[in-house]
Design a protein around this motif. Structure first.
Motif, PDB file in Angstrom:
ATOM      1  N   SER A 297      32.110  82.662  31.785  1.00  0.00           N
ATOM      2  CA  SER A 297      33.026  81.987  30.743  1.00  0.00           C
ATOM      3  C   SER A 297      34.168  83.103  30.531  1.00  0.00           C
ATOM      4  O   SER A 297      35.473  82.413  30.540  1.00  0.00           O
ATOM      5  N   TRP A 298      33.880  84.264  30.406  1.00  0.00           N
ATOM      6  CA  TRP A 298      34.921  85.309  30.220  1.00  0.00           C
ATOM      7  C   TRP A 298      34.442  86.533  30.584  1.00  0.00           C
ATOM      8  O   TRP A 298      33.270  86.771  31.022  1.00  0.00           O
ATOM      9  N   ARG A 306      38.669  89.264  25.233  1.00  0.00           N
ATOM     10  CA  ARG A 306      37.941  88.580  26.401  1.00  0.00           C
ATOM     11  C   ARG A 306      39.076  88.169  27.067  1.00  0.00           C
ATOM     12  O   ARG A 306      40.243  87.920  26.804  1.00  0.00           O
ATOM     13  N   LEU A 307      38.798  88.595  28.788  1.00  0.00           N
ATOM     14  CA  LEU A 307      39.591  88.002  29.721  1.00  0.00           C
ATOM     15  C   LEU A 307      38.954  86.606  30.149  1.00  0.00           C
ATOM     16  O   LEU A 307      38.038  86.878  30.924  1.00  0.00           O
ATOM     17  N   GLU A 308      39.714  85.512  30.068  1.00  0.00           N
ATOM     18  CA  GLU A 308      39.212  84.288  30.871  1.00  0.00           C
ATOM     19  C   GLU A 308      39.838  84.151  32.097  1.00  0.00           C
ATOM     20  O   GLU A 308      40.698  83.581  32.483  1.00  0.00           O
ATOM     21  N   GLY A 315      33.268  74.042  30.517  1.00  0.00           N
ATOM     22  CA  GLY A 315      31.953  73.456  30.176  1.00  0.00           C
ATOM     23  C   GLY A 315      31.949  72.464  28.826  1.00  0.00           C
ATOM     24  O   GLY A 315      31.012  71.553  29.004  1.00  0.00           O
ATOM     25  N   ALA A 316      32.693  72.580  28.206  1.00  0.00           N
ATOM     26  CA  ALA A 316      33.054  71.593  26.926  1.00  0.00           C
ATOM     27  C   ALA A 316      33.340  70.471  27.372  1.00  0.00           C
ATOM     28  O   ALA A 316      32.725  69.303  26.943  1.00  0.00           O
ATOM     29  N   ALA A 317      34.239  70.359  28.356  1.00  0.00           N
ATOM     30  CA  ALA A 317      34.582  69.000  28.973  1.00  0.00           C
ATOM     31  C   ALA A 317      33.649  68.465  29.706  1.00  0.00           C
ATOM     32  O   ALA A 317      33.721  66.952  29.569  1.00  0.00           O
ATOM     33  N   VAL A 318      32.654  69.081  30.420  1.00  0.00           N
ATOM     34  CA  VAL A 318      31.674  68.427  31.285  1.00  0.00           C
ATOM     35  C   VAL A 318      30.662  67.653  30.298  1.00  0.00           C
ATOM     36  O   VAL A 318      30.211  66.453  30.372  1.00  0.00           O
ATOM     37  N   GLN A 335      27.465  79.610  27.188  1.00  0.00           N
ATOM     38  CA  GLN A 335      28.578  80.335  27.854  1.00  0.00           C
ATOM     39  C   GLN A 335      28.181  81.548  28.189  1.00  0.00           C
ATOM     40  O   GLN A 335      28.058  82.453  27.393  1.00  0.00           O
ATOM     41  N   VAL A 336      28.048  81.775  29.439  1.00  0.00           N
ATOM     42  CA  VAL A 336      27.444  83.094  30.008  1.00  0.00           C
ATOM     43  C   VAL A 336      28.745  83.780  30.394  1.00  0.00           C
ATOM     44  O   VAL A 336      29.534  83.496  31.133  1.00  0.00           O
ATOM     45  N   PRO A 337      29.096  85.106  30.112  1.00  0.00           N
ATOM     46  CA  PRO A 337      30.004  86.008  30.129  1.00  0.00           C
ATOM     47  C   PRO A 337      29.823  86.481  31.523  1.00  0.00           C
ATOM     48  O   PRO A 337      28.808  86.729  31.954  1.00  0.00           O
ATOM     49  N   MET A 338      30.814  86.996  32.113  1.00  0.00           N
ATOM     50  CA  MET A 338      30.861  87.594  33.478  1.00  0.00           C
ATOM     51  C   MET A 338      30.346  89.148  33.132  1.00  0.00           C
ATOM     52  O   MET A 338      30.580  89.714  32.033  1.00  0.00           O
ATOM     53  N   ASP A 339      29.400  89.388  33.982  1.00  0.00           N
ATOM     54  CA  ASP A 339      28.950  90.892  33.556  1.00  0.00           C
ATOM     55  C   ASP A 339      28.333  91.676  34.917  1.00  0.00           C
ATOM     56  O   ASP A 339      27.729  91.024  35.766  1.00  0.00           O
ATOM     57  N   VAL A 340      28.970  92.635  35.180  1.00  0.00           N
ATOM     58  CA  VAL A 340      28.591  93.601  36.363  1.00  0.00           C
ATOM     59  C   VAL A 340      27.022  93.705  36.564  1.00  0.00           C
ATOM     60  O   VAL A 340      26.626  93.582  37.645  1.00  0.00           O
TER      61      VAL A 340
END
Length: 389
Positions: A297-298, A306-308, A315-318, A335-340
């Motif tokens: 998500s970001w 947050r960087l989108e 997700g909300a649209a679906v 909403q799962v954020p990007m994470d190394v």
């Protein structure tokens, strides 16, 4: 092999055989996860008045990879019995008749080699079944499935995981397991990784060999996973589905009519559009949609912003479109954020919910696992025990 210790000359009461048998009943087979006494794995038991105990344990196969674990667990359990001063464990192997009896125990009352029903599709099943689906590849569906399974198992649930992506299997590597399933006649015992019972085509085919299945063979592969693999009693069964709305998703709906879809997307409109079509399959197969998960998500930045990377709102649209189509609310569950740490955990075979449980993504995934794990199984197809008066 000599006994571990010679008893002292002091007159101490020897152990009761019934107490030793009870202790053996607490030892679980590390693969099947049921008491070895229940599985007929205790071949003989000798208990002497001096406190020496000899236990014969029958393995399902001579090459059992967990034989040392089983020997250690039996020794520890028996050693705790009052009056036991020495324990010896002799490991043998079941003969054909004993293996046949074990197969009967695993299949349950009335089970025969010809039966090929799906236990999770039976009306009385209490197992919650989630098909984790996506419209396209690359949205992190397998990573999500693996972390949900491990998080649920960590929370004490009995969890099974089917890698239904027959062509593009990746679950064994993400779980860090190279174990192979064990076959007892026509019953397959799945490996256990991080507390999760798991089966995958990657555990069957040789390394590097492509799976060249089409149509009926894909259906057959999934059917075998669901009918021949002994998962036992599960609280939750997760299926990591291949992307799209082809053979395997349709077969899953047929074989598991009470299952629910968990739709995975990323925020970008293109992915959301395809994910909507994947969720729309439920309307045609009779499955429910438990909700939508927006992955990647970001990206959290050092300054707290947050960087989108992939935009926002997918997700909300679906969820909104699926709610409108079905006439029932379909929530955006997470909403799962990007994470190394997510990528690192997948590469290392240690899912992020275990490797870095306090990381941003792991916290969201753990919350989602608790939400799904606590849901009661629906009443569709289950007998209510009500009779007309």
């Amino acid at each position: 092999m000599s006994l571990l210790r010679r008893p002292s000359s002091a007159a101490k009461p020897g152990p009761e055989e019934s107490a030793v048998s009870a202790a053996l009943g607490t030892v679980l087979d590390p693969e099947i996860r049921r008491p070895i006494t229940e599985l007929g794995m205790v071949g003989s038991l000798e208990v002497s008045a001096t406190g020496a105990v000899l236990v014969q344990v029958l393995l399902t196969t001579s090459g059992c990879p967990l034989r040392d674990t089983l020997e250690r667990d039996v020794t520890a359990a028996v050693s705790r019995v009052a009056g036991v001063r020495a324990v010896r464990v002799d490991l043998g192997v079941m003969d054909d008749e004993q293996r046949s009896r074990l197969r009967g125990v695993l299949r349950g009352p009335g089970g025969t080699a010809g039966e090929r029903d799906v236990p999770f599709a039976r009306p009385g099943s209490l197992t919650r079944v989630y098909c984790v689906a996506s419209g396209k590849g690359g949205v992190g569906k397998s990573t999500l499935t693996v972390n949900l399974a491990v998080a649920m198992a960590r929370d004490g649930l009995r969890v099974g995981l089917v890698d239904a992506d027959v062509h593009g299997f990746s679950v064994p590597g993400m779980l860090g397991t190279t174990d192979r399933p064990v076959k007892i006649e026509d019953v397959v015992i799945p490996p256990v990784a991080h507390g999760v019972k798991v089966i995958s085509m990657g555990m069957v085919v040789p390394d590097g060999q492509p799976v060249m299945h089409r149509g009926p063979l894909l259906h057959r592969a999934l059917q075998q996973f669901l009918t021949e693999v002994h998962f036992g009693d599960l609280d939750v069964l997760l299926l990591d589905m291949p992307p799209g709305t082809g053979d395997v998703p349709i077969s899953a709906a047929q074989l598991l009519p009470g299952s629910e879809l968990l739709v995975v997307t990323t925020p970008q409109p293109a992915a959301a559009e395809v994910a909507h079509r994947s969720g729309g399959l439920a309307a045609r197969t009779g499955q429910g949609v438990v909700g939508v998960v927006e992955n990647m998500s970001w990206m959290p930045l050092p300054d707290g912003s947050r960087l989108e990377v992939f935009g926002s709102g997918g997700g909300a649209a679906v969820a909104e479109r699926l709610s409108r189509d079905s006439g029932a609310p379909v929530p955006l569950l997470a909403q799962v954020p990007m994470d190394v740490a997510v990528r690192e955990g997948g590469d290392a075979g240690m899912p992020v919910v275990l490797a870095a449980p306090d990381s941003p993504a792991a916290l969201v995934l753990s919350d989602l696992a608790r939400t799904l794990g606590r849901r009661a199984r629906g009443l569709a197809g289950r007998p209510l025990g009500v009779v007309p008066v």
